[in-house]
Scaffold this motif. Structure first.
Motif, PDB file in Angstrom:
ATOM      1  N   ILE A 330       0.814  -1.211   0.000  1.00  0.00           N
ATOM      2  CA  ILE A 330       0.000   0.000   0.000  1.00  0.00           C
ATOM      3  C   ILE A 330       0.847   1.261   0.000  1.00  0.00           C
ATOM      4  N   ALA A 331       1.753   1.338   0.904  1.00  0.00           N
ATOM      5  CA  ALA A 331       2.546   2.548   0.990  1.00  0.00           C
ATOM      6  C   ALA A 331       4.004   2.133   0.991  1.00  0.00           C
ATOM      7  N   ASP A 332       4.550   2.148  -0.169  1.00  0.00           N
ATOM      8  CA  ASP A 332       5.892   1.615  -0.357  1.00  0.00           C
ATOM      9  C   ASP A 332       6.622   2.595  -1.274  1.00  0.00           C
ATOM     10  N   TYR A 333       7.484   3.443  -0.680  1.00  0.00           N
ATOM     11  CA  TYR A 333       8.090   4.516  -1.482  1.00  0.00           C
ATOM     12  C   TYR A 333       9.455   4.877  -0.926  1.00  0.00           C
ATOM     13  N   ASP A 334      10.230   5.598  -1.747  1.00  0.00           N
ATOM     14  CA  ASP A 334      11.456   6.161  -1.183  1.00  0.00           C
ATOM     15  C   ASP A 334      11.137   7.588  -0.719  1.00  0.00           C
ATOM     16  N   ILE A 335      12.122   8.284  -0.135  1.00  0.00           N
ATOM     17  CA  ILE A 335      11.772   9.543   0.528  1.00  0.00           C
ATOM     18  C   ILE A 335      12.036  10.776  -0.327  1.00  0.00           C
ATOM     19  N   GLY A 336      12.339  10.558  -1.623  1.00  0.00           N
ATOM     20  CA  GLY A 336      12.525  11.707  -2.513  1.00  0.00           C
ATOM     21  C   GLY A 336      11.242  12.511  -2.622  1.00  0.00           C
ATOM     22  N   GLY A 337      11.332  13.817  -2.448  1.00  0.00           N
ATOM     23  CA  GLY A 337      10.157  14.667  -2.597  1.00  0.00           C
ATOM     24  C   GLY A 337       9.251  14.697  -1.387  1.00  0.00           C
ATOM     25  N   ILE A 338       9.596  13.928  -0.348  1.00  0.00           N
ATOM     26  CA  ILE A 338       8.774  13.930   0.872  1.00  0.00           C
ATOM     27  C   ILE A 338       9.255  15.083   1.763  1.00  0.00           C
ATOM     28  N   THR A 339       8.330  15.870   2.266  1.00  0.00           N
ATOM     29  CA  THR A 339       8.760  16.963   3.152  1.00  0.00           C
ATOM     30  C   THR A 339       8.510  16.579   4.601  1.00  0.00           C
ATOM     31  N   SER A 340       9.301  17.158   5.478  1.00  0.00           N
ATOM     32  CA  SER A 340       9.154  16.871   6.903  1.00  0.00           C
ATOM     33  C   SER A 340       9.315  18.194   7.652  1.00  0.00           C
ATOM     34  N   ARG A 341       8.634  18.307   8.806  1.00  0.00           N
ATOM     35  CA  ARG A 341       8.730  19.564   9.564  1.00  0.00           C
ATOM     36  C   ARG A 341      10.016  19.622  10.390  1.00  0.00           C
ATOM     37  N   ARG A 342      10.670  18.492  10.456  1.00  0.00           N
ATOM     38  CA  ARG A 342      11.857  18.427  11.285  1.00  0.00           C
ATOM     39  C   ARG A 342      12.980  19.276  10.682  1.00  0.00           C
ATOM     40  N   SER A 343      13.675  20.087  11.532  1.00  0.00           N
ATOM     41  CA  SER A 343      14.808  20.842  10.970  1.00  0.00           C
ATOM     42  C   SER A 343      16.075  20.001  11.099  1.00  0.00           C
ATOM     43  N   ARG A 344      16.810  19.986  10.020  1.00  0.00           N
ATOM     44  CA  ARG A 344      18.034  19.163  10.012  1.00  0.00           C
ATOM     45  C   ARG A 344      19.227  20.045   9.708  1.00  0.00           C
ATOM     46  N   LYS A 345      20.395  19.570  10.145  1.00  0.00           N
ATOM     47  CA  LYS A 345      21.622  20.283   9.785  1.00  0.00           C
ATOM     48  C   LYS A 345      21.776  20.196   8.275  1.00  0.00           C
ATOM     49  N   PRO A 346      22.365  21.246   7.636  1.00  0.00           N
ATOM     50  CA  PRO A 346      22.502  21.236   6.172  1.00  0.00           C
ATOM     51  C   PRO A 346      23.164  19.953   5.663  1.00  0.00           C
ATOM     52  N   ARG A 347      24.171  19.469   6.396  1.00  0.00           N
ATOM     53  CA  ARG A 347      24.874  18.260   5.919  1.00  0.00           C
ATOM     54  C   ARG A 347      23.932  17.045   5.917  1.00  0.00           C
ATOM     55  N   ASP A 348      23.113  16.939   7.002  1.00  0.00           N
ATOM     56  CA  ASP A 348      22.154  15.812   7.085  1.00  0.00           C
ATOM     57  C   ASP A 348      21.151  15.895   5.940  1.00  0.00           C
ATOM     58  N   GLN A 349      20.693  17.117   5.700  1.00  0.00           N
ATOM     59  CA  GLN A 349      19.703  17.318   4.644  1.00  0.00           C
ATOM     60  C   GLN A 349      20.289  16.932   3.284  1.00  0.00           C
ATOM     61  N   GLN A 350      21.555  17.311   3.104  1.00  0.00           N
ATOM     62  CA  GLN A 350      22.219  17.005   1.824  1.00  0.00           C
ATOM     63  C   GLN A 350      22.321  15.483   1.630  1.00  0.00           C
ATOM     64  N   ILE A 351      22.674  14.780   2.708  1.00  0.00           N
ATOM     65  CA  ILE A 351      22.781  13.311   2.610  1.00  0.00           C
ATOM     66  C   ILE A 351      21.422  12.711   2.226  1.00  0.00           C
ATOM     67  N   LEU A 352      20.365  13.239   2.877  1.00  0.00           N
ATOM     68  CA  LEU A 352      19.023  12.722   2.552  1.00  0.00           C
ATOM     69  C   LEU A 352      18.694  12.956   1.084  1.00  0.00           C
ATOM     70  N   GLU A 353      19.041  14.134   0.602  1.00  0.00           N
ATOM     71  CA  GLU A 353      18.707  14.447  -0.785  1.00  0.00           C
ATOM     72  C   GLU A 353      19.492  13.568  -1.766  1.00  0.00           C
ATOM     73  N   GLU A 354      20.748  13.313  -1.390  1.00  0.00           N
ATOM     74  CA  GLU A 354      21.579  12.522  -2.305  1.00  0.00           C
ATOM     75  C   GLU A 354      21.194  11.044  -2.297  1.00  0.00           C
ATOM     76  N   HIS A 355      20.726  10.583  -1.155  1.00  0.00           N
ATOM     77  CA  HIS A 355      20.533   9.133  -1.030  1.00  0.00           C
ATOM     78  C   HIS A 355      19.071   8.729  -0.810  1.00  0.00           C
ATOM     79  N   HIS A 356      18.149   9.633  -1.187  1.00  0.00           N
ATOM     80  CA  HIS A 356      16.732   9.333  -0.895  1.00  0.00           C
ATOM     81  C   HIS A 356      16.280   8.016  -1.507  1.00  0.00           C
ATOM     82  N   ASP A 357      16.843   7.661  -2.673  1.00  0.00           N
ATOM     83  CA  ASP A 357      16.358   6.422  -3.299  1.00  0.00           C
ATOM     84  C   ASP A 357      16.948   5.176  -2.652  1.00  0.00           C
ATOM     85  N   GLY A 358      17.830   5.380  -1.682  1.00  0.00           N
ATOM     86  CA  GLY A 358      18.351   4.227  -0.939  1.00  0.00           C
ATOM     87  C   GLY A 358      17.533   3.954   0.312  1.00  0.00           C
TER      88      GLY A 358
END
Ligand code: DON
Length: 365
Positions: A330-358
């Motif tokens: 039913i709900a099976d996805y990677d996290i690309g394009g998903i927004t979250s209210r949580r604030s992250r350090k720029p480096r953490d955010q960058q890692i998420l953006e680069e590796h969302h399909d993992g």
């Protein structure tokens, strides 16, 4: 004929967003290349079917729809109607009356076999003799309203009103001597009563009801959901009826391929010479496929292939129930394009953006 059909349900919004949808897209592209088989020709009008059409629709029991290809193209339901009309006969007349005239054993014969059981009853409601008997039972009770009654029930399974392809109906009526012979034989044994032509009229019309792959997916999901249409929320059939119908689909839905089908794919299913297949995995999902190229059993070649691919890849075999398939589908996805209210350090955010399909998210309902 395309996409003017009103549907509820939530069609998977982002094309290719989930692994399931990506899997369907990949399989569709691969299987589309298989041009083996032939469109049905014994009903002359079916020769006009477009062999390139290929649609796959999957509906979960909470109303999500994933699909690819020609899922809004209308085609005739043909033998797939047999499963739903059997359910209707059970519900209308009760198991005792229905079982008095139709058996529940696989025949091992082709769908249009004229051979009956030694007690002169049809082997089961999925072969033509059994299905004509079912239409006859409904005719006995509902008279000239029988077909409208059937059409309305099929519509409740699909969640919308369904039409009839009058040319396919007329084409089969004008050439269907084999079914006529079967129906007369059944009347000879008192299994079918009344006017043979009136009963066949209902049977040919129910076979000529127009559906899409998406309709079939929703119809199958209604069976998978214990008789409640997951899109409209309507209780279409009682759980008792659904369990009996799924049983017969399991043992006889794919004709003389039924054993192979349950061994390899493991889902109650039904096919039709219009090119459709429905398959229902109880408490999980319904599948509707459409491709008019048929094998020698009358089953859609591409439909068989996609059902087998899905069953193998997602572990859908009904006797291989180790996990909750529904939660992984039913709900099976990677996290690309998903927004979250949580604030992250720029480096953490960058890692998420680069590796969302993992990262794969499997939501549980
Ligand atoms: O009675 C017939 O021959 C057709 N109206 C339906 C046969 C059918 O769909 C068999 N399916 N594989």
């Amino acid at each position: 004929m395309h996409s003017a059909i009103p549907y509820g349900g939530r069609v998977s919004p982002e094309a290719g967003a989930s692994p399931l949808h990506r899997f369907l897209i990949g399989c569709h592209a691969e299987i589309q290349k298989d041009n083996s088989g032939a469109v049905a020709s014994y009903i002359p009008e079916l020769k006009k079917s477009d062999p390139n059409h290929f649609g796959i629709s999957l509906a979960t029991i909470d109303g999500h729809i994933y699909e690819v290809g020609d899922c809004n193209v209308l085609f005739t339901i043909q033998s797939i109607s047999k499963a739903f009309v059997f359910a209707l006969a059970l519900e209308l007349l009760g198991a005792e009356t229905v079982e008095a005239v139709i058996g529940v054993e696989p025949s091992g014969d082709s769908f249009n076999s004229i051979r009956l059981r030694p007690d002169n009853r049809p082997h089961n409601p999925m072969v033509n003799s059994g299905a004509i008997t079912c239409s006859g039972l409904i005719h006995r009770t509902k008279g000239k309203n029988a077909f409208d009654y059937i059409r309305a029930a099929l519509g409740r399974f699909a969640g919308r009103d369904l039409d009839v392809d009058e040319s396919v109906f007329a084409s089969e009526r004008d050439t269907g001597d084999r079914n006529r012979a079967i129906a007369y034989l059944l009347r000879n044994y008192g299994v079918v009563k009344g006017e043979v032509d009136a009963v066949l009229d209902i049977y040919f019309r129910q076979c000529a009801v127009l559906v899409t792959a998406r309709d079939l997916a929703i119809m199958a999901a209604t069976l998978a959901n214990n008789g409640v249409n997951p899109v409209t929320g309507e209780e279409v059939m009682k759980p008792y009826t659904v369990a009996r119908t799924l049983s017969i689909m399991t043992s006889s839905g794919m004709y003389d391929y039924a054993g192979e089908w349950v061994y390899r794919i493991g889902m109650p299913a039904k096919s039709g010479v219009g090119g459709g297949i429905v398959a229902a995995l109880p408490a999980q999902l319904g599948l509707g496929t459409f491709s008019p190229l048929l094998d020698s059993h009358g089953n859609s070649v591409r439909g068989l292939k996609i059902c087998e691919a899905l069953s193998t890849h997602f572990g859908l075999h009904m006797l291989n129930r180790t996990g909750d398939v529904r939660s992984s589908i039913i709900a099976d996805y990677d996290i690309g394009g998903i927004t979250s209210r949580r604030s992250r350090k720029p480096r953490d955010q960058q890692i998420l953006e680069e590796h969302h399909d993992g990262v794969r998210v499997i939501e549980r309902p």
